[in-house]
Design a protein around this motif. Sequence first.
Motif, mmCIF file in Angstrom:
data_model
loop_
_atom_site.group_PDB
_atom_site.id
_atom_site.type_symbol
_atom_site.label_atom_id
_atom_site.label_comp_id
_atom_site.label_asym_id
_atom_site.label_seq_id
_atom_site.Cartn_x
_atom_site.Cartn_y
_atom_site.Cartn_z
ATOM 1 N N THR A 17 54.855 105.047 117.581
ATOM 2 C CA THR A 17 53.632 105.466 118.257
ATOM 3 C C THR A 17 53.149 106.731 117.557
ATOM 4 O O THR A 17 53.891 107.702 117.431
ATOM 5 C CB THR A 17 53.903 105.760 119.747
ATOM 6 O OG1 THR A 17 54.350 104.550 120.364
ATOM 7 C CG2 THR A 17 52.658 106.260 120.447
ATOM 8 N N PRO A 28 50.254 103.044 119.681
ATOM 9 C CA PRO A 28 51.559 102.385 119.531
ATOM 10 C C PRO A 28 51.558 101.408 118.364
ATOM 11 O O PRO A 28 50.502 100.991 117.887
ATOM 12 C CB PRO A 28 51.739 101.664 120.864
ATOM 13 C CG PRO A 28 50.382 101.561 121.465
ATOM 14 C CD PRO A 28 49.514 102.617 120.859
ATOM 15 N N ASP A 29 52.761 101.056 117.937
ATOM 16 C CA ASP A 29 52.980 100.039 116.899
ATOM 17 C C ASP A 29 52.082 100.247 115.684
ATOM 18 O O ASP A 29 51.298 99.386 115.304
ATOM 19 C CB ASP A 29 52.788 98.637 117.477
ATOM 20 C CG ASP A 29 53.376 97.582 116.537
ATOM 21 O OD1 ASP A 29 54.197 97.957 115.680
ATOM 22 O OD2 ASP A 29 52.993 96.410 116.654
ATOM 23 N N HIS A 60 60.383 101.822 115.115
ATOM 24 C CA HIS A 60 60.019 101.418 116.477
ATOM 25 C C HIS A 60 60.696 102.353 117.488
ATOM 26 O O HIS A 60 61.761 102.888 117.225
ATOM 27 C CB HIS A 60 60.474 99.969 116.747
ATOM 28 C CG HIS A 60 59.533 98.950 116.177
ATOM 29 N ND1 HIS A 60 59.700 98.412 114.924
ATOM 30 C CD2 HIS A 60 58.396 98.399 116.699
ATOM 31 C CE1 HIS A 60 58.722 97.558 114.697
ATOM 32 N NE2 HIS A 60 57.916 97.537 115.737
ATOM 33 N N ARG A 61 60.063 102.539 118.625
ATOM 34 C CA ARG A 61 60.557 103.408 119.700
ATOM 35 C C ARG A 61 60.663 104.864 119.259
ATOM 36 O O ARG A 61 61.425 105.644 119.825
ATOM 37 C CB ARG A 61 61.900 102.910 120.256
ATOM 38 C CG ARG A 61 61.773 101.539 120.934
ATOM 39 C CD ARG A 61 63.089 101.075 121.515
ATOM 40 N NE ARG A 61 64.115 100.932 120.510
ATOM 41 C CZ ARG A 61 64.198 99.896 119.666
ATOM 42 N NH1 ARG A 61 63.308 98.930 119.722
ATOM 43 N NH2 ARG A 61 65.155 99.850 118.746
ATOM 44 N N TRP A 63 58.181 108.370 117.787
ATOM 45 C CA TRP A 63 56.841 108.949 117.787
ATOM 46 C C TRP A 63 56.655 109.716 116.482
ATOM 47 O O TRP A 63 57.571 110.433 116.051
ATOM 48 C CB TRP A 63 56.659 109.894 118.980
ATOM 49 C CG TRP A 63 56.376 109.152 120.245
ATOM 50 C CD1 TRP A 63 55.171 108.980 120.851
ATOM 51 C CD2 TRP A 63 57.323 108.439 121.052
ATOM 52 N NE1 TRP A 63 55.299 108.196 121.970
ATOM 53 C CE2 TRP A 63 56.596 107.858 122.124
ATOM 54 C CE3 TRP A 63 58.692 108.223 120.972
ATOM 55 C CZ2 TRP A 63 57.218 107.086 123.101
ATOM 56 C CZ3 TRP A 63 59.307 107.458 121.941
ATOM 57 C CH2 TRP A 63 58.572 106.902 122.998
ATOM 58 N N ASN A 385 59.016 110.710 123.703
ATOM 59 C CA ASN A 385 57.567 110.919 123.807
ATOM 60 C C ASN A 385 57.229 112.368 124.190
ATOM 61 O O ASN A 385 57.467 112.780 125.323
ATOM 62 C CB ASN A 385 57.012 109.950 124.861
ATOM 63 C CG ASN A 385 55.514 110.073 125.028
ATOM 64 O OD1 ASN A 385 54.864 110.853 124.322
ATOM 65 N ND2 ASN A 385 54.975 109.309 125.958
#
Length: 424
Positions: A17, A28-29, A60-61, A63, A385
Amino acid sequence: MNQPQHQLRPLALLGATVVDGTGSPPRPDTTVVLRAGRIESVGPGIDLAPPDDAEVRDVHRRWILPGLLDAHAHVESSANLRALLEWGVTAFRNPAAPLPTQLSALDQAPAPTPAPNQTPTSTAPPLHAVRAGPPLDYPPSSIPRPGVVEVTTADEVRAAVRSQAAAGVDLIKLYVRLPPNLVRAAVTQAHRCGLPALGDLALTSWTDAARAGIDFLSHAMPRHPSLLPADLREAYLRDLRARRIHPLKRWFELVDLDGPEIREMIRALRDHSVGVDPTLVGVEVVLGGPNAPEKRAVWSKVLGLVSRLRTSGVSLLVGTDAPRPGINAGESLHRELTHLVDAGFSEAEVISMATAHNAAALGLAHSHGTLTPGRRADLLVLGANPLAHLAHLANIEEVYLAGVAQRRPDNNGQQHKPTARRHL
Ligand SMILES: [Zn+2]
């Protein structure tokens, strides 16, 4: 300056993200491609295939954010430069440094080591720095020579500014004992030389400095008697002379944040586009530290001042005054952001302040502060996050400097294991 060594292979970071620094909603993504030390592209993972020649890393997952900037760090030693990097600070402004000619003699290399999973022949580039020279002050200065240039006349001020400009500084620093006429002379000459001027001032009020055209003011403690209500100034000065009081605590006790003096000061700051770095971690130290009774007595008014600057549209920068006792390089920037949240900013706002806004105010908008194609590939990969909890901004898994992953020690002084990755 500081032309970075380029990464040797493009790198595609897949699936994170992205919080791009501009205040736009998180994406995201997203795929971020770094090439030759620059950001090449940022786009949705389903649309943006990694280039054929790229090393691919699955994030992934995670930031991804731009590297942070500290607008006030007197940092030059390799240990402190490394500390900035470890906390995600990839550029800074030093408002009182040795002249560029003297700097070359210092141990200033950050010596970050490329991470073990990075192409081994990549060369670590330097952190970008914007630097003032030694501050100009009226004698006797509290700063010992040669860390200060003492000046008593407008002619001396102009000569000192010209000499620092010729030596290659990026801005001129004006210090606490300069009176208004010398501040005015210095600002005028700095602008003639094409340089901004920054003040940490006590004998010139922020209102007068703004009207003299100063570009930046540091530390949220204006502390000039003329900013107090008229009927309290004499008593304040009497107490000061008798040394009966903690000067800053007393000033904050007496100031009326909604009175005409402060309203006029804030209007002058806004109308003259003065950038203010509150360095709340520094003000806290002047008031005795995080738990000192002096701090507790007036902290709500310190935050109240910053809050009024914010709601009035004054440009606020994020800086720390590191390194000093109680203000560690890097870590202090995260505490400063927490204080700014306490003063009323949101997590998204303070992240934008420490990235895009700081970069723009420091004249680095073309190279730093946002995840935009063409900007230098200085960025952070976080494990949580930061918009949900600001503390997650310290959950840094990787720091990239001009596209080169930096090796980071973990809490035990060991090196992080390489981030899990897969080739797609
Ligand atoms: Zn400072």
